[in-house]
Design a protein around this motif. Sequence first.
Motif, PDB file in Angstrom:
ATOM      1  N   GLU A  42       0.828  -1.204   0.000  1.00 42.47           N
ATOM      2  CA  GLU A  42       0.000   0.000   0.000  1.00 42.47           C
ATOM      3  C   GLU A  42       0.862   1.254   0.000  1.00 42.47           C
ATOM      4  O   GLU A  42       1.871   1.308   0.700  1.00 42.47           O
ATOM      5  CB  GLU A  42      -0.908   0.005   1.231  1.00 42.47           C
ATOM      6  N   GLU A  86     -15.650  -3.879   8.462  1.00 38.43           N
ATOM      7  CA  GLU A  86     -14.669  -2.876   8.860  1.00 38.43           C
ATOM      8  C   GLU A  86     -15.285  -1.698   9.616  1.00 38.43           C
ATOM      9  O   GLU A  86     -14.557  -0.853  10.138  1.00 38.43           O
ATOM     10  CB  GLU A  86     -13.920  -2.375   7.620  1.00 38.43           C
ATOM     11  N   GLN A  91      -9.120   2.346  11.771  1.00 40.47           N
ATOM     12  CA  GLN A  91      -8.825   2.556  10.350  1.00 40.47           C
ATOM     13  C   GLN A  91      -7.489   1.960   9.936  1.00 40.47           C
ATOM     14  O   GLN A  91      -7.291   1.652   8.764  1.00 40.47           O
ATOM     15  CB  GLN A  91      -8.887   4.036  10.022  1.00 40.47           C
ATOM     16  N   TRP A  93      -6.581  -0.922  10.439  1.00 39.45           N
ATOM     17  CA  TRP A  93      -6.782  -2.346  10.182  1.00 39.45           C
ATOM     18  C   TRP A  93      -7.336  -2.627   8.794  1.00 39.45           C
ATOM     19  O   TRP A  93      -7.555  -3.772   8.435  1.00 39.45           O
ATOM     20  CB  TRP A  93      -7.700  -2.946  11.229  1.00 39.45           C
ATOM     21  N   PHE A  94      -7.606  -1.600   8.010  1.00 38.87           N
ATOM     22  CA  PHE A  94      -8.138  -1.780   6.654  1.00 38.87           C
ATOM     23  C   PHE A  94      -6.963  -2.099   5.739  1.00 38.87           C
ATOM     24  O   PHE A  94      -6.047  -1.280   5.584  1.00 38.87           O
ATOM     25  CB  PHE A  94      -8.785  -0.492   6.153  1.00 38.87           C
ATOM     26  N   HIS A  95      -6.974  -3.258   5.127  1.00 33.73           N
ATOM     27  CA  HIS A  95      -5.892  -3.644   4.217  1.00 33.73           C
ATOM     28  C   HIS A  95      -6.447  -4.421   3.033  1.00 33.73           C
ATOM     29  O   HIS A  95      -7.498  -5.050   3.124  1.00 33.73           O
ATOM     30  CB  HIS A  95      -4.849  -4.513   4.934  1.00 33.73           C
ATOM     31  N   ARG A  98     -10.819  -5.118  -1.603  1.00 28.88           N
ATOM     32  CA  ARG A  98     -12.098  -5.802  -1.364  1.00 28.88           C
ATOM     33  C   ARG A  98     -13.179  -5.067  -2.137  1.00 28.88           C
ATOM     34  O   ARG A  98     -13.282  -3.849  -2.057  1.00 28.88           O
ATOM     35  CB  ARG A  98     -12.437  -5.825   0.133  1.00 28.88           C
ATOM     36  N   PRO A 103      -8.025   0.252   0.424  1.00 27.30           N
ATOM     37  CA  PRO A 103      -8.341   0.510   1.838  1.00 27.30           C
ATOM     38  C   PRO A 103      -8.768   1.949   2.122  1.00 27.30           C
ATOM     39  O   PRO A 103      -9.720   2.167   2.875  1.00 27.30           O
ATOM     40  CB  PRO A 103      -7.030   0.175   2.561  1.00 27.30           C
ATOM     41  N   TRP A 104      -8.091   2.940   1.540  1.00 22.17           N
ATOM     42  CA  TRP A 104      -8.446   4.335   1.826  1.00 22.17           C
ATOM     43  C   TRP A 104      -9.800   4.692   1.247  1.00 22.17           C
ATOM     44  O   TRP A 104     -10.512   5.521   1.802  1.00 22.17           O
ATOM     45  CB  TRP A 104      -7.359   5.299   1.328  1.00 22.17           C
ATOM     46  N   ARG A 106     -12.329   2.524   1.077  1.00 22.04           N
ATOM     47  CA  ARG A 106     -13.281   1.933   2.019  1.00 22.04           C
ATOM     48  C   ARG A 106     -13.326   2.732   3.319  1.00 22.04           C
ATOM     49  O   ARG A 106     -14.398   2.905   3.903  1.00 22.04           O
ATOM     50  CB  ARG A 106     -12.949   0.465   2.286  1.00 22.04           C
ATOM     51  N   ARG A 107     -12.185   3.229   3.792  1.00 24.13           N
ATOM     52  CA  ARG A 107     -12.179   4.050   5.013  1.00 24.13           C
ATOM     53  C   ARG A 107     -13.082   5.261   4.825  1.00 24.13           C
ATOM     54  O   ARG A 107     -13.858   5.615   5.716  1.00 24.13           O
ATOM     55  CB  ARG A 107     -10.759   4.515   5.358  1.00 24.13           C
TER      56      ARG A 107
END
Length: 129
Positions: A42, A86, A91, A93-95, A98, A103-104, A106-107
């Motif tokens: 990432e 999630e 935040q 822990w989002f990796h 998906r 991840p960012w 989805r955050r």
Amino acid sequence: MTFMMTRSHTAATLPTAALSRAVTTRGACLDSSNPDAWFPPEPNPSGGESPEALAIRRADYEHTARQLCGPCPVRAQCLELALREEHDLPQTWFHGIRGGKAPWQRRSMVRRRRQAAARQIAETSEAVA
């Protein structure tokens, strides 16, 4: 109880168990010869890269996410499942990729959902008072 997906059901309306079952039985990632592809390195905003270099790495990562998940028959369900799983996590822990999202991304989506839920609670509280 078996829950079948129909045209009238969107991922957001399905029970979490049905989403999980769909993703874990029909996801494009299941048959991949390289499952690590869904967990590329990432881009790190505090990694010393210039803002321009970081933007390019993020764009490449997002492109990879779209490429990997584009043909997946359960991409929407996978994204919804990720957002639910999630929702209460820190935040950091989002990796991984998906539902075709980084991840960012989805955050940001989880943050908007949290804000909408907080507004709804406030509005309901005001209406009751």
